[in-house]
Scaffold this motif. Structure first.
Motif, PDB file in Angstrom:
ATOM      1  N   UNK A 150       0.839  -1.208   0.000  1.00 15.71           N
ATOM      2  CA  UNK A 150       0.000   0.000   0.000  1.00 15.71           C
ATOM      3  C   UNK A 150       0.872   1.256   0.000  1.00 15.71           C
ATOM      4  N   UNK A 151       1.939   1.233   0.782  1.00 19.20           N
ATOM      5  CA  UNK A 151       2.842   2.372   0.870  1.00 19.20           C
ATOM      6  C   UNK A 151       3.471   2.684  -0.477  1.00 19.20           C
ATOM      7  N   UNK A 152       3.909   1.645  -1.192  1.00 22.49           N
ATOM      8  CA  UNK A 152       4.511   1.859  -2.510  1.00 22.49           C
ATOM      9  C   UNK A 152       3.520   2.525  -3.458  1.00 22.49           C
ATOM     10  N   UNK A 153       2.265   2.110  -3.392  1.00 17.32           N
ATOM     11  CA  UNK A 153       1.239   2.722  -4.237  1.00 17.32           C
ATOM     12  C   UNK A 153       0.948   4.156  -3.854  1.00 17.32           C
ATOM     13  N   UNK A 203      17.258  15.797   4.023  1.00 20.44           N
ATOM     14  CA  UNK A 203      18.236  14.803   3.568  1.00 20.44           C
ATOM     15  C   UNK A 203      17.581  13.515   3.076  1.00 20.44           C
ATOM     16  N   UNK A 204      16.301  13.338   3.369  1.00 20.32           N
ATOM     17  CA  UNK A 204      15.620  12.093   3.002  1.00 20.32           C
ATOM     18  C   UNK A 204      14.580  12.288   1.905  1.00 20.32           C
ATOM     19  N   UNK A 205      14.634  13.410   1.203  1.00 23.87           N
ATOM     20  CA  UNK A 205      13.594  13.681   0.206  1.00 23.87           C
ATOM     21  C   UNK A 205      13.616  12.713  -0.968  1.00 23.87           C
ATOM     22  N   UNK A 206      14.732  12.020  -1.164  1.00 24.70           N
ATOM     23  CA  UNK A 206      14.830  11.074  -2.276  1.00 24.70           C
ATOM     24  C   UNK A 206      14.318   9.680  -1.912  1.00 24.70           C
ATOM     25  N   UNK A 207      13.907   9.478  -0.658  1.00 22.88           N
ATOM     26  CA  UNK A 207      13.465   8.158  -0.195  1.00 22.88           C
ATOM     27  C   UNK A 207      11.938   8.141  -0.134  1.00 22.88           C
ATOM     28  N   UNK A 208      11.317   7.287  -0.922  1.00 22.43           N
ATOM     29  CA  UNK A 208       9.857   7.166  -0.876  1.00 22.43           C
ATOM     30  C   UNK A 208       9.430   5.804  -1.400  1.00 22.43           C
ATOM     31  N   UNK A 209       8.298   5.330  -0.895  1.00 16.46           N
ATOM     32  CA  UNK A 209       7.775   4.031  -1.297  1.00 16.46           C
ATOM     33  C   UNK A 209       8.528   2.858  -0.706  1.00 16.46           C
TER      34      UNK A 209
END
Length: 223
Positions: A150-153, A203-209
């Motif tokens: 669900x998080x990835x979506x 610093x974590x803006x590139x981390x998602x899903x």
């Protein structure tokens, strides 16, 4: 930064809220157990919203009490089922355990985001936290996979607004008897809280899903 922490009536929710509060952010706590929530809110100088995040009607009733502008939502599950040893479960017990895990971990996150997701400012963060490392084949393990999917979506959906969506989960390093590659740093609530806070930083803006584990080198040691 304006932060909403659900599960504010749990030890982990309170620890995460305390971290944000000490960093100078404005915190709102949400949870079902009013007395525990009010105590935590008073000690942290935070606002409190008493509601059941697994119940659409309860969330709809409380919607106006949530901040109208948020930078971060941190979802901490608050399970209600404590049925003892799963090996002794009846079929009814199994049903209760699975439904409780699903409701507390996934449904609560889905409904919370559905209720206040549009309150998030661009560039914000949604973080779901899993405080335990479940054994394979358990209800909690299956629900963890569902939450990750669900998080990835949601990362794709919210990414159009620059909002990151991630899961912070306890890894193998949190299991009893393993202290990590170094014994000088204990694994537990504080580490999970710090990772959750890091995911809200520039610093974590590139981390998602992603589902990120607090494991203290367990994979490097045992993998």
């Amino acid at each position: 930064m304006d932060v909403l922490v659900t599960g504010g009536d749990t030890d982990l929710g309170r620890a995460i809220a305390e971290g944000f509060s000490e960093a100078g952010h404005t915190v709102t706590l949400a949870g079902m157990r009013g007395p525990e929530l009010e105590v935590a809110a008073k000690e942290l100088d935070a606002d409190a919203v008493v509601c059941d995040t697994t119940d659409p009607a309860s969330l709809a009733q409380a919607r106006a009490l949530f901040p109208h502008h948020l930078d971060t939502i941190v979802h901490v599950p608050a399970p209600r089922w404590h049925g003892g040893d799963p090996r002794g479960y009846s079929l009814a017990d199994q049903a209760s355990a699975w439904r409780s895990a699903l409701d507390a971990t996934v449904l609560s996150a889905v409904l919370t985001v559905g209720t206040v997701g549009d309150h998030l400012r661009s560039g914000g963060s949604i973080i779901s936290v899993l405080p335990e490392n479940p054994r394979e084949g358990s209800a909690e393990a299956a629900v963890k996979d569902a939450l990750s999917n669900w998080t990835a979506g949601q990362a794709t959906t919210f990414g159009t607004r620059g909002i990151t969506v991630n899961v912070v989960a306890a890894g193998d390093g949190a299991r009893p008897g393993y202290d990590g590659l170094t014994r000088t740093i204990p694994t537990g609530t504080a580490e999970i809280a710090r990772l959750a806070m890091f995911l809200t930083s520039p610093a974590a803006r590139h981390i998602t899903g992603q589902t990120l584990h607090v494991g203290h080198g367990a994979l490097a040691c045992f993998g």
